[in-house]
Write a protein that holds these residues in place. Structure first.
Motif, PDB file in Angstrom:
ATOM      1  N   MET A 262      14.133  -8.386   6.536  1.00  0.00           N
ATOM      2  CA  MET A 262      14.210  -7.515   4.991  1.00  0.00           C
ATOM      3  C   MET A 262      13.026  -6.373   6.200  1.00  0.00           C
ATOM      4  O   MET A 262      12.472  -6.370   6.416  1.00  0.00           O
ATOM      5  CB  MET A 262      13.203  -8.073   4.245  1.00  0.00           C
TER       6      MET A 262
ATOM      7  N   ASN B  41       2.937 -18.173  -2.273  1.00  0.00           N
ATOM      8  CA  ASN B  41       3.140 -18.641  -0.831  1.00  0.00           C
ATOM      9  C   ASN B  41       1.602 -19.357  -0.346  1.00  0.00           C
ATOM     10  O   ASN B  41       1.514 -20.059   0.212  1.00  0.00           O
ATOM     11  CB  ASN B  41       3.170 -17.281  -0.107  1.00  0.00           C
ATOM     12  N   TYR B  42       0.046 -18.046  -1.527  1.00  0.00           N
ATOM     13  CA  TYR B  42      -1.028 -18.893  -1.406  1.00  0.00           C
ATOM     14  C   TYR B  42      -1.623 -19.318  -2.158  1.00  0.00           C
ATOM     15  O   TYR B  42      -2.816 -20.677  -2.134  1.00  0.00           O
ATOM     16  CB  TYR B  42      -1.629 -17.678  -0.690  1.00  0.00           C
TER      17      TYR B  42
ATOM     18  N   ARG C 296      -3.239  -7.596   2.870  1.00  0.00           N
ATOM     19  CA  ARG C 296      -1.930  -7.780   4.459  1.00  0.00           C
ATOM     20  C   ARG C 296      -1.938  -6.260   4.882  1.00  0.00           C
ATOM     21  O   ARG C 296      -1.992  -7.190   6.387  1.00  0.00           O
ATOM     22  CB  ARG C 296      -1.082  -7.100   3.181  1.00  0.00           C
TER      23      ARG C 296
ATOM     24  N   ASP D 259       9.750 -23.294  -0.971  1.00  0.00           N
ATOM     25  CA  ASP D 259      10.682 -22.796  -0.543  1.00  0.00           C
ATOM     26  C   ASP D 259      11.727 -23.072  -1.464  1.00  0.00           C
ATOM     27  O   ASP D 259      12.362 -23.306  -0.570  1.00  0.00           O
ATOM     28  CB  ASP D 259      10.457 -22.327   0.638  1.00  0.00           C
TER      29      ASP D 259
ATOM     30  N   GLN E  46      -1.064 -15.239  14.311  1.00  0.00           N
ATOM     31  CA  GLN E  46      -1.839 -14.362  13.378  1.00  0.00           C
ATOM     32  C   GLN E  46      -2.847 -13.327  13.579  1.00  0.00           C
ATOM     33  O   GLN E  46      -2.319 -12.348  13.100  1.00  0.00           O
ATOM     34  CB  GLN E  46      -3.072 -15.464  12.347  1.00  0.00           C
TER      35      GLN E  46
ATOM     36  N   ALA F 230       1.181 -12.535  11.684  1.00  0.00           N
ATOM     37  CA  ALA F 230       2.054 -13.203  11.173  1.00  0.00           C
ATOM     38  C   ALA F 230       1.653 -13.507   9.623  1.00  0.00           C
ATOM     39  O   ALA F 230       0.170 -13.593   9.765  1.00  0.00           O
ATOM     40  CB  ALA F 230       2.518 -14.377  12.588  1.00  0.00           C
ATOM     41  N   ASP F 231       2.251 -13.950   9.231  1.00  0.00           N
ATOM     42  CA  ASP F 231       2.102 -14.598   7.707  1.00  0.00           C
ATOM     43  C   ASP F 231       2.147 -15.789   8.037  1.00  0.00           C
ATOM     44  O   ASP F 231       2.777 -16.749   8.413  1.00  0.00           O
ATOM     45  CB  ASP F 231       3.448 -14.031   6.571  1.00  0.00           C
ATOM     46  N   LEU F 232       1.445 -16.604   6.733  1.00  0.00           N
ATOM     47  CA  LEU F 232       1.195 -17.674   6.750  1.00  0.00           C
ATOM     48  C   LEU F 232       1.857 -18.702   5.327  1.00  0.00           C
ATOM     49  O   LEU F 232       1.869 -17.236   4.266  1.00  0.00           O
ATOM     50  CB  LEU F 232      -0.425 -17.715   6.306  1.00  0.00           C
ATOM     51  N   ALA F 233       1.777 -19.534   4.867  1.00  0.00           N
ATOM     52  CA  ALA F 233       1.656 -20.562   4.095  1.00  0.00           C
ATOM     53  C   ALA F 233       1.339 -21.123   3.640  1.00  0.00           C
ATOM     54  O   ALA F 233       1.837 -22.226   4.394  1.00  0.00           O
ATOM     55  CB  ALA F 233       3.517 -20.161   3.807  1.00  0.00           C
ATOM     56  N   HIS F 234       0.921 -21.261   2.275  1.00  0.00           N
ATOM     57  CA  HIS F 234       0.331 -23.133   1.943  1.00  0.00           C
ATOM     58  C   HIS F 234      -0.327 -23.411   2.744  1.00  0.00           C
ATOM     59  O   HIS F 234      -0.501 -24.824   2.973  1.00  0.00           O
ATOM     60  CB  HIS F 234       1.627 -23.880   1.564  1.00  0.00           C
TER      61      HIS F 234
ATOM     62  N   ARG G  21       4.182 -18.364   8.641  1.00  0.00           N
ATOM     63  CA  ARG G  21       5.863 -18.674   7.271  1.00  0.00           C
ATOM     64  C   ARG G  21       6.821 -18.257   8.294  1.00  0.00           C
ATOM     65  O   ARG G  21       6.609 -16.974   9.046  1.00  0.00           O
ATOM     66  CB  ARG G  21       5.342 -17.204   6.734  1.00  0.00           C
TER      67      ARG G  21
ATOM     68  N   HIS H 110       6.061 -11.741   9.844  1.00  0.00           N
ATOM     69  CA  HIS H 110       4.612 -10.910  10.088  1.00  0.00           C
ATOM     70  C   HIS H 110       5.004 -10.310   8.519  1.00  0.00           C
ATOM     71  O   HIS H 110       5.326 -10.648   7.584  1.00  0.00           O
ATOM     72  CB  HIS H 110       5.210  -9.073  10.849  1.00  0.00           C
ATOM     73  N   VAL H 111       3.726  -9.905   8.403  1.00  0.00           N
ATOM     74  CA  VAL H 111       2.673  -9.908   7.138  1.00  0.00           C
ATOM     75  C   VAL H 111       4.181  -9.046   6.316  1.00  0.00           C
ATOM     76  O   VAL H 111       4.570  -8.347   4.782  1.00  0.00           O
ATOM     77  CB  VAL H 111       1.423  -9.742   6.861  1.00  0.00           C
TER      78      VAL H 111
ATOM     79  N   GLY I   8       6.933  -8.873   6.027  1.00  0.00           N
ATOM     80  CA  GLY I   8       7.779  -9.510   5.693  1.00  0.00           C
ATOM     81  C   GLY I   8       8.983  -9.382   7.170  1.00  0.00           C
ATOM     82  O   GLY I   8      10.047  -9.268   6.578  1.00  0.00           O
TER      83      GLY I   8
ATOM     84  N   PRO J 128      10.956 -10.339  11.201  1.00  0.00           N
ATOM     85  CA  PRO J 128      10.210 -11.195  11.185  1.00  0.00           C
ATOM     86  C   PRO J 128       9.405 -10.514  13.196  1.00  0.00           C
ATOM     87  O   PRO J 128       9.627  -9.586  13.654  1.00  0.00           O
ATOM     88  CB  PRO J 128      11.202 -11.819  12.051  1.00  0.00           C
TER      89      PRO J 128
END
Lengths: 489, 489
Positions: A1, A252-253, A274, B101, B277, B281-285, B433, B442-443, B445, B447
């Motif tokens: 993306m 996601n959070y 972000r 997801d 991070q 890098a983004d995180l989730a859950h 994520r 990455h935050v 969106g 990679p």
């Protein structure tokens, strides 16, 4: 993306033109932003606030205006309530976890009286009157109210109950005058203006600017579609609010809030979180959520709340935001209010802050047995709940959930049920992890040089639970700290 | 706070000596790591695995060995169970959220049969036998079992029940032989070795190495206290497990697990998550947690579980991990098992995988009324729960929670209560994520070039709920993807 508008930090040496410049640049002109601006200006800094909308205020100006203060504020004392920092801390640690930041809460409680005085000194008016009715907010201009269940089970046995919801004085809400949040923001913004704080509106922050050492030295914003570089000589303060309206981040959070953002403004898109994450900033308690519940406290307290299985699950005389959390997070957003006709009439007759929360019963019957059948609950489920409740209410007791004696009255006939399923909305409480000086922490555990944050883009005093006033509370408290620290650089 | 060992990414041009070099460098030799190593090697890459301990295995080798597979695997078919990717997805979306997801789950279900075949082709043995008793695991060497409550309410009405817990064949556990997780890891590690995968042990990863374009080109590890630079020509795969044993991360991200880490190995310190991070890098859950509950399924299913208020809250015939989540996350970790003598004896007499979960009752009485009094529950609370349960159990029904008819039997006398309060432990499910190709997002969106991850340092198919086998399942499934993608670079 593909990345529409880059969010990765931009090296300072790639900036050709600095469109604006100040010592301290504050992103967001809500409660945290204005508090930071005032203190930075008082510390001698030249301050510029970048606000996304066309005017100051943020979510704060639209809020009821509770500021969570205690430890023995002049207002608490004048109204005869005893409190201390230790007592306040005991409540907050019990009510705002699990995982509450003890260091931050201790600091917040210790500084609370001073913070009250600071607000008053900066023109925020508090009327010396207490509102003691069940309700989300006072319908009048009273200055003090319980706003977190301090006087309800289980907290009334953990700490000495003291009301800590301080509300800036406003005119009677029912006349349509501005509310407490506006009356908080207006004097603070006037103070900031008097101190020479500048503001630029319609500025959407995009990414941070960093120098070769990794220090934050500015911010890129978009104004009318054009990228604007803003230099910060000593520090950048992020104060842009929650991520309640960022669908991807909520997914996601904080997925319990999917489809239920509320009690906030749509500008709360999490962008500043972000931007800082892109620099390696750490986060905390991203799943934590405030939950509003659209039941009328005046009615709830006079009946019993049951879940989808017909079981009671929360003492009905507690803070309605706690009822909301218990309903959404632990009872699948299923709630019915069971109340008899007399109690319903009494609840509707009293003064109430929330007449728009008052719904007609969906089911009415002569007996609990008929009611449970009409509601489609398993036979015996509601009947047994009402029987156990009534058995103890006869004696003015609620050993199951600890509702206060004054509200324990057997439920008679006719008996009705209000359908309060899926009646919640909320905003996010998690965000950037910060120090007591509002420095944004890197995942290494070190502060990111030049970067400060406060308000709902940070994780504040609430890790899981919530009390009304803690957002304007820690937003203003740590907004001030951010201003002081950013001015020092 | 000073940074003991730097975690911020290190520029590649500051590396003086590359101590090791490979096309693909994998951090962690558990299930995700070995799967990545195999596929990267098959894609032609020279692969080096860095393992923190002195041997391969990770948490996987100590696990029961469930791998969550379905959609019509040869084993499911041979044992007469119908399943399809769509049916599997319907269950997983319902059971593993909220916020699951969908793209990842769809992908996982569509690829599940192929993944089963891949495991078999790589030497993982599955015995063609089904274990249908309530239990955490099979006590024997059976290959298939329900492991997520697929055949229990509410999921048995959402999707067609199919067992998906696939267990590598092992010897009878009671003889002390190695368990299913070991029997999963052993053939895979042997396959990797045959493919020429190298491994270095006692290597603790510290930080990523990035080139001037932000591409990950290596990793710094510590071996015997010395910093080692490892170059990755095409990609780095992070596969180091959860953060269950990082106290600070648990405090800030998953506070329900404070003091209750478990079901994992102490090496799960979250370091790789932090390293990524630091790169944005983004995180989730991050709050999602598996919860083990130390009640004996053979006993639980024969009684009723009640919370601290004496109310039932979960169907006792479901996956014990779901009982654990309901207990810890939604019922304050308060649970009692109410069971009559006959049912207790019957439960103890049957075969069971969990004899060490079998506790003596704490309270025994002739009637529910006496029992509730001895337990200190409010008068009527437990009595009414037992009455409502018994009223419907007489007809083989449980309209309150949907326990299956075969387990609905009225509770008689003598009646006992087992104290199962604070009987939980768990591990974390949140993390980095990633895309379907196991690229770390990455935050922004996008990679992060050169960086891949799989296993419990990522957010996989579980967003909130859990089923046994999903960790070894998505760890191996997305480990493979990481290997393929990292080999391509």
């Amino acid at each position: 993306m593909a990345e529409a508008t880059p969010i990765r930090p931009q090296p300072a040496d790639t900036i050709e033109t600095w469109h604006y410049e100040a010592d301290v640049v504050v992103a967001g002109y809500g409660i945290a932003g204005v508090s930071a601006a005032i203190e930075a200006a008082r510390a001698g800094a030249d301050v510029l606030v970048l606000e996304r909308t066309s005017g100051w205020g943020g979510a704060a100006a639209l809020a009821g205006g509770f500021i969570y203060l205690g430890g023995g504020t002049p207002l608490q004392k004048a109204l005869g309530f005893e409190d201390s920092p230790a007592n306040m801390k005991a409540f907050m640690m019990a009510a705002l976890g699990p995982g509450a930041d003890e260091e931050k809460i201790t600091d917040y409680c210790d500084g609370s009286v001073e913070h009250y005085n600071w607000l008053v000194d900066n023109g925020v008016p508090f009327k010396e009157s207490f509102y003691g009715q069940p309700g989300w907010e006072t319908p009048f201009d009273d200055g003090l109210m319980y706003s977190g269940g301090e006087n309800a089970a289980p907290f009334n046995t953990i700490a000495t109950p003291a009301p800590r919801g301080h509300v800036p004085q406003m005119a009677d809400k029912r006349t349509g005058e501005k509310g407490g949040g506006y009356m908080l923001m207006k004097p603070l913004v006037e103070t900031a203006e008097e101190l020479g704080v500048r503001a630029e509106y319609d500025m959407r922050v995009q990414r941070l600017i960093v120098d070769a050492d990794g220090r934050v030295v500015g911010i890129i914003a978009k104004q009318y579609g054009k990228e604007i570089a803003v230099r910060a000589r000593t520090g950048v303060v992020l104060a842009t609010g929650s991520f309640a309206y960022n669908k991807e981040m909520v997914q996601n959070y904080a997925p319990r809030l999917i489809g239920k953002p509320g009690a906030s403004i749509e500008e709360h898109d999490g962008r500043a979180i972000r931007m800082a994450q892109a620099l390696g900033a750490d986060l905390a308690h991203m799943d934590a959520t405030e939950v509003a519940f659209f039941g009328d406290p005046q009615l709830m307290v006079r009946g019993i709340l049951v879940n989808g299985r017909g079981q009671r699950y929360v003492n009905e005389d507690t803070y309605p935001g706690r009822i909301g959390q218990e309903t959404l997070l632990r009872n699948e957003n299923q709630a019915y209010l069971i109340i008899d006709e007399a109690a319903y009439e009494e609840g509707c007759a009293g003064d109430s802050s929330t007449p728009f929360f008052r719904f007609q019963p969906k089911w009415v019957a002569e007996t609990a047995e008929e009611l449970e059948s009409e509601m489609g609950l398993p036979a015996g489920a509601l009947v047994s709940t009402v029987e156990v409740y009534n058995r103890h209410a006869e004696n003015g007791e609620d050993p199951v959930l600890g509702k206060k004696s004054e509200w324990c009255k057997p439920i008679g006939s006719p008996i009705a049920a209000l359908d309060l399923r899926n009646f919640t909305a909320g905003f996010t409480l998690g965000g950037l992890r910060t120090t007591l000086n509002s420095e944004v922490l890197h995942v290494s555990g070190e502060p990111i040089p030049g970067l400060f944050a406060a308000g709902r883009c940070t994780s504040g005093v609430c890790a899981g639970g919530y009390a009304s006033g803690t957002s304007l509370g820690d937003g203003s408290f740590y907004g001030r700290r951010a201003g002081v620290a950013a001015a020092k650089g």
